[in-house]
Design an enzyme around this catalytic site. Structure first.
Site, PDB file in Angstrom:
ATOM      1  N   ASP A  31      42.158  40.327  28.579  1.00 29.54           N
ATOM      2  CA  ASP A  31      42.703  39.072  29.104  1.00 29.54           C
ATOM      3  C   ASP A  31      41.719  37.918  28.857  1.00 29.54           C
ATOM      4  O   ASP A  31      40.507  38.129  28.825  1.00 29.54           O
ATOM      5  CB  ASP A  31      42.954  39.236  30.618  1.00 29.54           C
ATOM      6  CG  ASP A  31      43.888  38.153  31.152  1.00 29.54           C
ATOM      7  OD1 ASP A  31      44.490  37.418  30.344  1.00 29.54           O
ATOM      8  OD2 ASP A  31      43.998  38.034  32.389  1.00 29.54           O
ATOM      9  N   HIS A  48      43.711  34.261  20.538  1.00 31.97           N
ATOM     10  CA  HIS A  48      44.243  35.596  20.202  1.00 31.97           C
ATOM     11  C   HIS A  48      43.636  36.090  18.886  1.00 31.97           C
ATOM     12  O   HIS A  48      43.286  37.257  18.754  1.00 31.97           O
ATOM     13  CB  HIS A  48      45.768  35.545  20.073  1.00 31.97           C
ATOM     14  CG  HIS A  48      46.460  35.209  21.370  1.00 31.97           C
ATOM     15  ND1 HIS A  48      46.182  35.862  22.543  1.00 31.97           N
ATOM     16  CD2 HIS A  48      47.421  34.296  21.670  1.00 31.97           C
ATOM     17  CE1 HIS A  48      46.944  35.358  23.518  1.00 31.97           C
ATOM     18  NE2 HIS A  48      47.693  34.399  23.017  1.00 31.97           N
ATOM     19  N   GLU A  78      56.353  42.133  29.791  1.00 33.58           N
ATOM     20  CA  GLU A  78      56.460  40.811  30.436  1.00 33.58           C
ATOM     21  C   GLU A  78      55.990  39.683  29.513  1.00 33.58           C
ATOM     22  O   GLU A  78      56.343  38.524  29.710  1.00 33.58           O
ATOM     23  CB  GLU A  78      55.665  40.790  31.749  1.00 33.58           C
ATOM     24  CG  GLU A  78      56.279  41.614  32.875  1.00 33.58           C
ATOM     25  CD  GLU A  78      56.145  43.124  32.710  1.00 33.58           C
ATOM     26  OE1 GLU A  78      55.200  43.577  32.032  1.00 33.58           O
ATOM     27  OE2 GLU A  78      57.006  43.866  33.234  1.00 33.58           O
ATOM     28  N   LEU A 142      37.568  59.148  17.771  1.00 32.54           N
ATOM     29  CA  LEU A 142      38.209  58.387  18.853  1.00 32.54           C
ATOM     30  C   LEU A 142      39.716  58.238  18.624  1.00 32.54           C
ATOM     31  O   LEU A 142      40.155  57.953  17.509  1.00 32.54           O
ATOM     32  CB  LEU A 142      37.586  56.984  18.908  1.00 32.54           C
ATOM     33  CG  LEU A 142      38.191  56.023  19.929  1.00 32.54           C
ATOM     34  CD1 LEU A 142      37.675  56.324  21.320  1.00 32.54           C
ATOM     35  CD2 LEU A 142      37.873  54.571  19.565  1.00 32.54           C
ATOM     36  N   ARG A 205      44.189  42.442  38.728  1.00 37.97           N
ATOM     37  CA  ARG A 205      45.481  43.106  38.931  1.00 37.97           C
ATOM     38  C   ARG A 205      45.752  44.020  37.751  1.00 37.97           C
ATOM     39  O   ARG A 205      45.098  43.929  36.704  1.00 37.97           O
ATOM     40  CB  ARG A 205      46.590  42.066  39.110  1.00 37.97           C
ATOM     41  CG  ARG A 205      46.675  41.045  38.010  1.00 37.97           C
ATOM     42  CD  ARG A 205      47.872  40.105  38.182  1.00 37.97           C
ATOM     43  NE  ARG A 205      47.785  39.006  37.252  1.00 37.97           N
ATOM     44  CZ  ARG A 205      47.360  37.772  37.555  1.00 37.97           C
ATOM     45  NH1 ARG A 205      47.014  37.473  38.788  1.00 37.97           N
ATOM     46  NH2 ARG A 205      47.294  36.837  36.626  1.00 37.97           N
TER      47      ARG A 205
END
Ligand code: FPP
Length: 251
Positions: A31, A48, A78, A142, A205
């Site tokens: 974020d 971005h 979302e 990984l 959150r």
């Protein structure tokens, strides 16, 4: 700066890794891209784009630290609510990422997987992702899960519907249904639950990310915005994880 907990040296790869418990699975909510750009007077999409370079830095850090699974929240269900040009821009990034960094990913023996609904993505993005999945499928280092068009509540509903179908078809019986059985219907079947969640950008959150899977995950929140997140920050998060006592509700 020397990271004190990276004390052991792997003779084969010549890299240092942690002596203490390394989380098998690290999940990250990346974020802060938009704010990073806005703070610099630039359009959000630059944030971005800059975030792509952070992704490869963090993948390499995870490889170095011997993390087994890294799951990155790349585009949520979302996120479709954002303005169309931003959505279109973000959904082109996986192709750009793979075009630039797939050789690096291969060189690091990383296997790419997607969790979420790939069929809802633009055709060119799906093709690039499928190529990356196919061409890395034999890598045994990984596992990098890109959560794309992913939402945890939607994932659970899909899983429930698939399980109900199997119940009706008598492929599964009600008395067999337990947590382990239900987990097999999720996108994350065969993937261990995250041990550590890192969220950058200061918010605290979960944003509909791996809700079932993170029942006992350790959380690490940092104010650092994703484009500024570094190998050092990643190792600090692992260090914080190593200081936690995991009791899973016991004593
Ligand atoms: C959240 O920041 C970030 C996203 C919704 C997109 C994340 C995408 C990347 C980091 C690049 C894509 C990566 C791959 C591997 C293809 P935000 O826009 O919500 O930031 P803000 O909270 O500052 O507005």
């Amino acid at each position: 700066m020397k990271i004190p907990f990276l004390t052991k040296k792997d003779e084969q790869s010549n890299i240092y890794y942690a002596e203490g418990t390394i989380p098998d699975h690290v999940a990250i909510i990346m974020d802060g891209n938009g704010r990073w750009a806005e703070k610099r007077g630039m359009p959000r999409f630059i944030g971005h784009k800059t975030g792509l370079a952070t992704v490869v830095t963090v993948v390499k850090a995870a490889v170095k630290c011997k993390v087994k699974v890294l799951t990155l929240y790349t585009f949520s269900k979302e996120n479709w609510k954002r303005p169309k040009p931003e959505v279109e821009f973000i959904l082109k990034l996986p192709k750009e990422f793979l075009h630039v960094y797939l050789p690096d990913i291969q060189a690091n023996n990383v296997r790419i997987e997607v969790i979420g609904n790939m069929e809802g993505l633009p055709a060119a993005t799906q093709e690039a992702l499928q190529y990356a999945i196919d061409s890395t499928k034999n890598n045994d280092g990984l596992q990098l899960n890109l959560a794309l068009n992913y939402g945890s509540k939607q994932e659970m509903l899909q899983a429930m519907k698939r399980m109900f179908t199997d119940l009706v078809d008598e492929k599964v019986f009600l008395d067999q249904v337990d947590e382990e059985q239900f987990s097999k219907y999720l996108n994350t079947a065969n993937i261990p639950n995250p041990d550590l969640l890192i969220r950058t950008g200061g918010e605290k959150r979960l944003s509909n990310f791996l809700l079932w899977q993170m029942a006992y995950t350790e959380f690490c929140f940092t104010d650092v915005l994703w484009p500024d997140f570094s190998e050092h920050e990643f190792k600090l998060a692992i260090e914080e994880y190593q200081s936690r006592k995991r009791r899973y509700g016991g004593l």
